[in-house]
Design a protein around this motif. Structure first.
Motif, short mmCIF file in Angstrom:
data_model
loop_
_atom_site.label_atom_id
_atom_site.label_comp_id
_atom_site.label_asym_id
_atom_site.label_seq_id
_atom_site.Cartn_x
_atom_site.Cartn_y
_atom_site.Cartn_z
N TRP A 106 0.83 -1.20 0.00
CA TRP A 106 0.00 0.00 0.00
C TRP A 106 0.87 1.26 0.00
O TRP A 106 0.65 2.19 -0.78
CB TRP A 106 -0.95 0.00 1.19
N GLU A 107 1.87 1.28 0.84
CA GLU A 107 2.69 2.49 0.93
C GLU A 107 3.46 2.74 -0.37
O GLU A 107 3.64 3.89 -0.77
CB GLU A 107 3.65 2.40 2.12
N ALA A 108 3.88 1.67 -1.02
CA ALA A 108 4.59 1.83 -2.29
C ALA A 108 3.67 2.46 -3.34
O ALA A 108 4.07 3.35 -4.09
CB ALA A 108 5.14 0.49 -2.77
N VAL A 109 2.42 2.00 -3.39
CA VAL A 109 1.47 2.55 -4.37
C VAL A 109 1.14 4.00 -4.02
O VAL A 109 1.12 4.88 -4.88
CB VAL A 109 0.15 1.75 -4.38
N ASN A 110 0.91 4.23 -2.75
CA ASN A 110 0.52 5.56 -2.31
C ASN A 110 1.65 6.56 -2.56
O ASN A 110 1.42 7.68 -3.02
CB ASN A 110 0.16 5.51 -0.82
N GLU A 111 2.86 6.12 -2.30
CA GLU A 111 3.99 7.00 -2.51
C GLU A 111 4.17 7.32 -3.98
O GLU A 111 4.44 8.46 -4.36
CB GLU A 111 5.25 6.34 -1.94
N SER A 112 4.00 6.30 -4.81
CA SER A 112 4.13 6.51 -6.25
C SER A 112 3.14 7.59 -6.71
O SER A 112 3.48 8.50 -7.47
CB SER A 112 3.90 5.17 -6.96
N TRP A 113 1.93 7.51 -6.19
CA TRP A 113 0.91 8.50 -6.56
C TRP A 113 1.30 9.90 -6.06
O TRP A 113 1.19 10.88 -6.79
CB TRP A 113 -0.42 8.05 -5.96
N MET A 114 1.80 9.98 -4.84
CA MET A 114 2.17 11.29 -4.29
C MET A 114 3.31 11.92 -5.10
O MET A 114 3.27 13.10 -5.44
CB MET A 114 2.57 11.16 -2.82
N VAL A 115 4.32 11.09 -5.39
CA VAL A 115 5.49 11.60 -6.12
C VAL A 115 5.09 12.04 -7.53
O VAL A 115 5.45 13.11 -8.00
CB VAL A 115 6.59 10.51 -6.19
N MET A 116 4.28 11.21 -8.19
CA MET A 116 3.92 11.51 -9.58
C MET A 116 2.99 12.72 -9.67
O MET A 116 3.09 13.52 -10.59
CB MET A 116 3.22 10.30 -10.21
N LYS A 117 2.11 12.84 -8.68
CA LYS A 117 1.20 13.97 -8.69
C LYS A 117 2.00 15.28 -8.59
O LYS A 117 1.72 16.25 -9.29
CB LYS A 117 0.21 13.86 -7.53
N ALA A 118 2.99 15.27 -7.74
CA ALA A 118 3.82 16.46 -7.58
C ALA A 118 4.65 16.70 -8.84
O ALA A 118 4.77 17.84 -9.31
CB ALA A 118 4.72 16.30 -6.36
N ALA A 119 5.19 15.62 -9.42
CA ALA A 119 6.09 15.78 -10.58
C ALA A 119 5.33 16.19 -11.84
O ALA A 119 5.89 16.79 -12.74
CB ALA A 119 6.84 14.46 -10.82
N MET A 120 4.05 15.86 -11.90
CA MET A 120 3.30 16.13 -13.14
C MET A 120 2.31 17.27 -12.99
O MET A 120 1.37 17.38 -13.77
CB MET A 120 2.58 14.86 -13.59
N LYS A 121 2.50 18.07 -11.99
CA LYS A 121 1.63 19.23 -11.79
C LYS A 121 1.63 20.12 -13.02
O LYS A 121 0.60 20.62 -13.44
CB LYS A 121 2.12 20.03 -10.58
N ARG A 122 2.82 20.35 -13.56
CA ARG A 122 2.97 21.20 -14.74
C ARG A 122 3.49 20.34 -15.88
O ARG A 122 4.02 19.25 -15.65
CB ARG A 122 3.98 22.31 -14.44
#
Lengths: 313, 475
Positions: A106-122
């Motif tokens: 769960w943490e691996a998936v959740n972290e992936s989402w958090m990192v990607m959301k931040a990286a793909m903001k723009r």
């Protein structure tokens, strides 16, 4: 296990696999655009086609400019298969089946989402693209690693693996389907050495350029590449390997639940078809028809699994 | 607004004194480097995000996931304070269950004239479908989260009984987990009573309420409205910790007179359903016909003794804030003892005299809707502007029976860690109570909610409240 949970696991891992595959497609396209200035548009077009999002893309854009294609495949919320959408869906399914996952997964998936959301903001700049695509693959690998390292080998694991393998088979088949004309021998079956850039793209889009070199000692013929991607059981993304994995896990489920389900017979038939062919007979019968048939059957296996295990009631 | 010195501070006493339960902690704190604590505080936040301990905020276009802020200064309660408090809670919860059974059966409390009949008969939280039915063990409130506030050394008040579906227990557990990870040394210096047994106790407590016609191996499941519900994290957390399935309405249907869940191998009957959806949505055949969240026909299965629903439908009547105002009488009526815990003085706006008083003193009172919860739809007089008060007065006059009013209590404060130093903030406490035929079990401590804004009295997470780990020390 709840049918809904089985479905959530299956889709969670299909989406994760898709995020990785799309990232790889973009990587391969990007590389070709760098190494060859002419006609990169047609290359990007085939990337969009392979990703299965041509119709949606054509609704918005008139051309296949690199920046547009990359943005659409990476982070456009209008594209249901964009990497960002797919990662968000994987995480949503993970939340849905949270009780079936270890904390690590769960943490691996959740972290992936958090990192990607931040990286793909723009929009992602070209200079950042290779690093970002690497991150997508890395995070997908982290989830897979957590799955292998921490989950019980029971039906939960089986549904996760079936989702991964089904998506993988579909992805490899699509790549061959879109590029099949470059694999077709012009004169004889043995064929002439392929356009270097073309075969590199194909192999890179399944992360196999290195493996292929080692196995084939630089002998790059269309038959070799096609055989590798379709029949080679050593290559984890070949149609043969992915189908075997589906069969294995449906087999475990059958053992676990006391009886094989109809989907098991379908994947068995798929494997028999692969066994009955050599690369020569595939080319003789028509590569395109063969691949189209495989994709169709693979989809049918997926729908049958959804029914057999009551994903949706 | 009151000034901080008017409040009872649970940690600090006088100008430099520390109250007894906090002494050991204070020693540790004063030797800590504030910059290390700031770093720890950030670590805690990252941990909550990574673990996904979030709640969804309503009223926005796209529902957002937010963290409930966590403060790293624990709230510490001495064992003797706790044992008094827990006796009072136990008495109250016992009385509430007897009240519910009575109200849905012989209604002796109405015949005795202790509470007015119309308060029950015309109450939307009263479920006629429950009349004449006794759930297993006569237990209605399997899980309770009594809200307690403190105003002095020995002054504890019950603010709300939360007998329906109290939430927040996952924060109690995760806050402790976080503290254990961040400051293990504190737990060797202080003897803190553990809370981690809660999920195990919850499962055992629910299983002890199995229905008459249940299966031998009691199957428990949690019913959630789904992934978009504000408390979804808690639902999945509890299911995970108990090792039971987390189901939604569309996973369930009535099969052969039992409520069953759709599994990969067909339908499996459920014995005890811990539902986290409101009565109204529970059964579209018996209640709100538009509900997509519930199970058509579950009420009939329930009344046939083929499933236990926790908490029981119709329990909400005990949460009605007009009923609340009678709680001291209710406790005495059923237990024959004086209520151990105090009620907050409550003005029932349905009564003309009370309404007159409330309208004249709105700027000093807290006014709540009788069926409200979560801090929505209430007026905090001292914090409201003239315009807000006037608007509220109009609402109140239009529909007085929908409101009750209470004096603004000067809630106790516990310091939070704000910008390198301690700063007092108002708190409340929600202990979690489990009820089964085997007895009443209260986890030592509970969830401390803290109003992070200086001077604010509103602790609800939906309105800028945070939480603290709550310690009950051993003797």
């Amino acid at each position: 296990m709840l049918g809904k949970t089985a479905g959530g696991l299956y889709w969670m891992f299909r989406f994760l696999e898709r995020s990785e595959n799309t990232a790889r497609l973009i990587e391969a396209g990007f590389r070709i655009a760098l190494t060859r200035s002419s006609d990169s548009e047609s290359e990007w077009k085939s990337v969009v086609t392979t990703a299965g999002v041509r119709a949606g893309y054509d609704d918005i854009y008139d051309s296949y400019a690199a920046a547009h294609v990359v943005d659409y495949l990476l982070r456009d919320m209008r594209n249901p298969s964009s990497v960002m959408n797919v990662i968000a869906n994987a995480r949503m399914n993970a939340r849905l089946v949270r009780t079936a996952l270890t904390t690590e997964v769960w943490e691996a998936v959740n972290e992936s989402w958090m990192v990607m959301k931040a990286a793909m903001k723009r929009p992602v700049r070209e200079t950042e693209l290779p690093a970002l695509l690497g991150e997508v693959r890395r995070h997908s690998a982290l989830v897979r690693g957590a799955l292998h390292g921490t989950m019980l080998r029971n039906d939960i694991y089986d549904f996760a693996q079936i989702g991964t393998s089904l998506e993988r088979a579909d992805n490899t088949a699509r790549i061959i389907d879109v590029k099949y004309y470059t694999l077709l021998p012009s004169a004889s079956f043995v064929g002439s050495p392929l356009d270097n850039v073309q075969w590199e793209t194909i192999l890179r889009s399944v992360s196999a350029h290195r493996a292929f070199r080692w196995l084939n000692e630089g002998n790059m013929t269309s038959a070799n590449i096609a055989e590798f991607m379709i029949l080679d059981s050593r290559f984890p993304r070949s149609l043969n390997s992915a189908s075997h994995a589906i069969e294995a896990h449906l087999g475990f489920l059958a053992k676990d639940y006391g009886a094989p389900a109809p989907s098991y017979d379908l994947v068995d038939a798929q494997l028999n078809k692969l066994r009955a062919h050599t690369i020569k007979t595939i080319f003789d019968d028509g590569l395109h028809q063969f691949i189209a048939g495989f994709i169709r059957d693979n989809n049918a296996i997926g729908s049958q699994i959804e029914q057999d295990y009551q994903f949706n009631g | 607004m009151d000034t901080p010195r008017d409040h009872f501070d649970e940690m600090l006493e006088g100008s430099d004194g520390v109250r007894e339960p906090y002494r050991q902690y204070q020693n540790w704190f004063s030797s800590e480097n504030p910059s290390r604590l700031i770093k720890k505080s950030k670590e805690a936040e990252a941990f909550f995000r990574r673990t996904g301990i979030t709640f969804n905020v309503y009223g926005r276009l796209a529902a957002q996931e937010r963290l409930i802020p966590f403060d790293l200064i624990p709230r510490i309660i001495a064992n003797r304070e706790w044992s008094r408090l827990s006796k009072g809670i136990e008495q109250r919860v016992r009385a509430i269950n007897m009240f519910l059974h009575d109200v849905y059966n012989r209604q002796e409390i109405l015949r005795a004239g202790v509470i007015p009949t119309e308060l029950i008969a015309r109450n939307e939280a009263f479920l006629p479908q429950m009349m004449g039915f006794s759930p297993p063990g006569n237990i209605y409130t399997h899980i309770v989260g009594t809200d307690i506030v403190r105003t002095g050394e020995d002054d504890f008040f019950v603010l709300e009984d939360n007998a329906r579906t109290p939430s927040g227990v996952s924060y109690m557990l995760e806050n402790r987990e976080t503290m254990l990870q961040m400051f293990p040394e504190l737990f060797s210096q202080n003897k803190v009573q553990p809370v981690s047994n809660y999920p195990k106790n919850l499962r055992r407590s629910l299983a002890a309420c199995a229905p008459v016609n249940g299966t031998d191996k009691c199957t428990v499941a949690i019913l959630t409205p789904g992934i978009h519900n504000s408390a979804y994290f808690e639902h999945s957390f509890l299911a995970d910790q108990m090792g039971v399935e987390l189901v939604e309405g569309h996973d369930l249907k009535v099969v052969d007179g039992r409520v069953a869940m759709r599994t990969t191998q067909g339908y499996t009957p459920i014995d005890v359903l811990y539902r986290r959806i409101d009565d109204d949505y529970l059964d579209p055949l018996n209640f709100n016909p538009d509900s997509m969240l519930g199970v058509p026909g579950i009420m009939d299965v329930y009344r046939a003794g083929n499933i236990t629903i926790a908490n029981a439908p119709g329990t909400g009547i005990a949460d009605d804030k007009a009923i609340y105002s009678y709680m001291p009488e209710i406790v005495e009526f059923y237990t024959g003892e004086k209520a151990l815990l105090k009620n907050v003085l409550t003005h029932r706006c349905s009564e003309p005299d009370a309404l007159k008083y409330v309208l004249e003193n709105l700027s000093e009172l807290v006014v709540k809707e009788v069926h409200g919860s979560g801090g929505y739809g209430m007026l905090v007089g001292p914090a409201a502007s003239k315009k807000e008060i006037a608007a509220f007065a109009a609402k109140l006059k239009k529909n007085p029976q929908n409101y009750i009013a209470q004096p603004t209590l000067s809630l106790s404060t516990v310091p939070i860690f704000a910008k390198k130093e301690l700063s007092p903030r108002h708190v409340d406490l929600r202990p979690f109570v489990l009820v089964s035929p085997d007895g009443i079990n209260i986890t030592p401590g509970g969830l401390t909610r803290v109003a992070l804004k200086e001077g604010s009295l509103v602790v609800n997470s939906s309105q800028g409240g945070g939480t603290k780990d709550t310690w009950v020390l051993e003797d």
